[in-house]
Design an enzyme around this catalytic site. Structure first.
Site, mmCIF file in Angstrom:
data_model
loop_
_atom_site.group_PDB
_atom_site.id
_atom_site.type_symbol
_atom_site.label_atom_id
_atom_site.label_comp_id
_atom_site.label_asym_id
_atom_site.label_seq_id
_atom_site.Cartn_x
_atom_site.Cartn_y
_atom_site.Cartn_z
ATOM 1 N N LYS A 37 0.855 -1.201 0.000
ATOM 2 C CA LYS A 37 0.000 0.000 0.000
ATOM 3 C C LYS A 37 0.890 1.251 0.000
ATOM 4 O O LYS A 37 2.104 1.154 0.272
ATOM 5 C CB LYS A 37 -0.899 -0.021 1.240
ATOM 6 C CG LYS A 37 -0.147 -0.074 2.563
ATOM 7 C CD LYS A 37 -1.069 -0.459 3.719
ATOM 8 C CE LYS A 37 -0.271 -0.599 5.006
ATOM 9 N NZ LYS A 37 -1.080 -1.143 6.115
ATOM 10 N N ARG A 130 -10.256 -1.098 15.737
ATOM 11 C CA ARG A 130 -10.293 -0.158 14.631
ATOM 12 C C ARG A 130 -11.315 -0.694 13.621
ATOM 13 O O ARG A 130 -12.432 -0.224 13.568
ATOM 14 C CB ARG A 130 -8.879 -0.027 14.044
ATOM 15 C CG ARG A 130 -8.650 1.175 13.201
ATOM 16 C CD ARG A 130 -7.207 1.242 12.723
ATOM 17 N NE ARG A 130 -6.778 0.043 12.017
ATOM 18 C CZ ARG A 130 -5.589 -0.101 11.441
ATOM 19 N NH1 ARG A 130 -4.697 0.871 11.504
ATOM 20 N NH2 ARG A 130 -5.271 -1.200 10.814
ATOM 21 N N TYR A 243 16.701 28.735 12.554
ATOM 22 C CA TYR A 243 15.479 29.309 13.136
ATOM 23 C C TYR A 243 15.409 29.052 14.627
ATOM 24 O O TYR A 243 15.697 27.955 15.100
ATOM 25 C CB TYR A 243 14.245 28.702 12.467
ATOM 26 C CG TYR A 243 14.037 29.164 11.053
ATOM 27 C CD1 TYR A 243 13.715 30.495 10.772
ATOM 28 C CD2 TYR A 243 14.163 28.277 9.994
ATOM 29 C CE1 TYR A 243 13.521 30.920 9.468
ATOM 30 C CE2 TYR A 243 13.964 28.693 8.684
ATOM 31 C CZ TYR A 243 13.653 30.018 8.432
ATOM 32 O OH TYR A 243 13.469 30.430 7.151
ATOM 33 N N MET A 291 12.868 24.452 5.589
ATOM 34 C CA MET A 291 12.113 23.907 4.464
ATOM 35 C C MET A 291 13.017 23.241 3.427
ATOM 36 O O MET A 291 12.721 22.166 2.922
ATOM 37 C CB MET A 291 11.275 25.011 3.808
ATOM 38 C CG MET A 291 10.336 24.491 2.738
ATOM 39 S SD MET A 291 9.351 25.779 1.961
ATOM 40 C CE MET A 291 8.186 26.192 3.245
#
Ligand SMILES: *Cc1c(COP(=O)(O)O)cnc(C)c1O
Length: 345
Positions: A37, A130, A243, A291
């Site tokens: 998958k 589930r 950052y 990023m």
């Protein structure tokens, strides 16, 4: 080269070796279903089927389009692990000879109608809570007790072998098996194969282990995510980096700036100390991942220069240690590599 780009390389031979190891733990009577998958957990579904078809007994996916792509390449069994939800869907499954999971009462009318033409995998809930029928539903479902069908359940804690949940789930599964004495049986995922191979039954459903995403010395990471150093900087004692200035240099440091960031799929939350391999030397992340870039401590690592490759994960820098160090899971890292990363093989 006009510009460097992050690259994703897949070593299918490593996947073959991982599969052979996992199969060696199981009875030769147990069939091996490769779970592919989510584009084979990011390893390219089509290429996977071409490279692994001779070694596996079938495939498991969750989306119809994935099953159809496999059928174009392979005639082996394909299981849709969450089933389909309409008559049209069941008919497509029958036409393509797909195995179909039935987990919900809303699928039962269709399942009865197609019980003679499809292999149905009846999913029971044994503790995961589930998907799946409850144990109390078993007597109402005995028209599925046929040899071509399969009884399936899914383990919640297979990666924690001492968890009592495992034995509870096996006990319930054994109880169900008495009611479904004719059907095939399937409960193990990858971690289950490593820890409870004696419960292999007729089919195991193996995903992450094939790709080398579990902490096990015989399983190697098949995927390499790498990018190049585009700058080398020095950081003076007391200076901070990136950052938020997350890291402050305790001494003078040499820093390599790698052309890869969270927009390539590298986790933004990676903490200081996360391992990066450059020219086979262990280095570590310092400062927040941004990023497009991440910064790595290469102090005292000789011979590292701009243009060199940095391996964010690879067979020598295992994806399961990167993920566990950061409280993440390797499944997520594998499936989140983004489209701007160049796929190479
Ligand atoms: C994804 C999935 C698997 C494979 O699990 P791994 O931990 O990757 O081996 C097996 N069974 C079901 C129902 C799944 O959804």
């Amino acid at each position: 080269m006009i510009e460097p780009k992050a690259e994703l390389l897949i070593n299918y031979q490593t996947i073959q070796e991982n599969v052979s190891y996992l199969k060696s733990l199981l009875s030769p009577l147990t069939s091996f279903m490769a779970i592919i998958k989510a584009n084979a957990y990011g390893h390219s579904l089509e290429k996977f089927v071409i490279e692994l078809d001779a070694l596996v007994d079938g495939y498991g996916v969750v989306r119809l389009e994935e099953a159809i792509s496999i059928r174009k390449i392979s005639s082996k069994p394909v299981l849709l692990m969450q089933g389909l939800y309409s008559e049209e869907g069941f008919q497509i499954a029958a036409n393509n000879n797909f195995f179909l999971t039935v987990h919900h009462s809303s699928q039962l009318e269709l399942a009865k109608k197609f019980n003679s033409s499809l292999s149905l995998w009846l999913k029971f809930n044994t503790g995961m809570n589930r998907l799946g029928f409850d144990i109390s539903d078993q007597t109402g479902l005995n028209y599925f007790n046929l040899e071509k069908n399969c009884l399936m359940s899914h383990l919640a804690c297979a990666d924690i072998p001492q968890e009592q949940m495992n034995q509870q789930q096996f006990a319930l599964f054994n109880e169900l098996s008495r009611c479904f004495d004719k059907t095939k049986k399937s409960i193990l995922n990858s971690a289950g194969i490593l820890h409870f191979p004696e419960y292999g039954f007729d089919w195991v459903r193996c995903g992450i282990g094939m790709y080398g995403g579990l902490p096990n010395k015989y399983l190697r990471t098949a995927m390499t995510l790498r990018s190049k150093i585009i700058a080398i900087k020095t950081l003076k004692r007391g200076q901070r980096i990136g950052y938020g200035g997350r890291y402050t240099a305790t001494e003078n440091k040499t820093i390599a700036v790698i052309y890869c960031g969270y927009a390539d799929g590298y986790p933004q939350t990676a903490i200081d100390g996360t391992r990066v391999l450059i020219n086979s030397k262990e280095c570590s992340i310092l400062g927040r991942v941004s990023m497009d870039l991440l910064t790595v401590d290469i102090t005292d690592r000789s011979g590292i220069k701009e243009g060199d490759w940095a391996e964010l994960w690879s067979s020598e820098n295992s994806i399961s240690s990167i993920s566990s160090y950061n409280n993440l899971i390797s499944y997520e890292l594998m499936t989140k590599v983004t489209s701007r990363v160049v796929k190479k093989n």
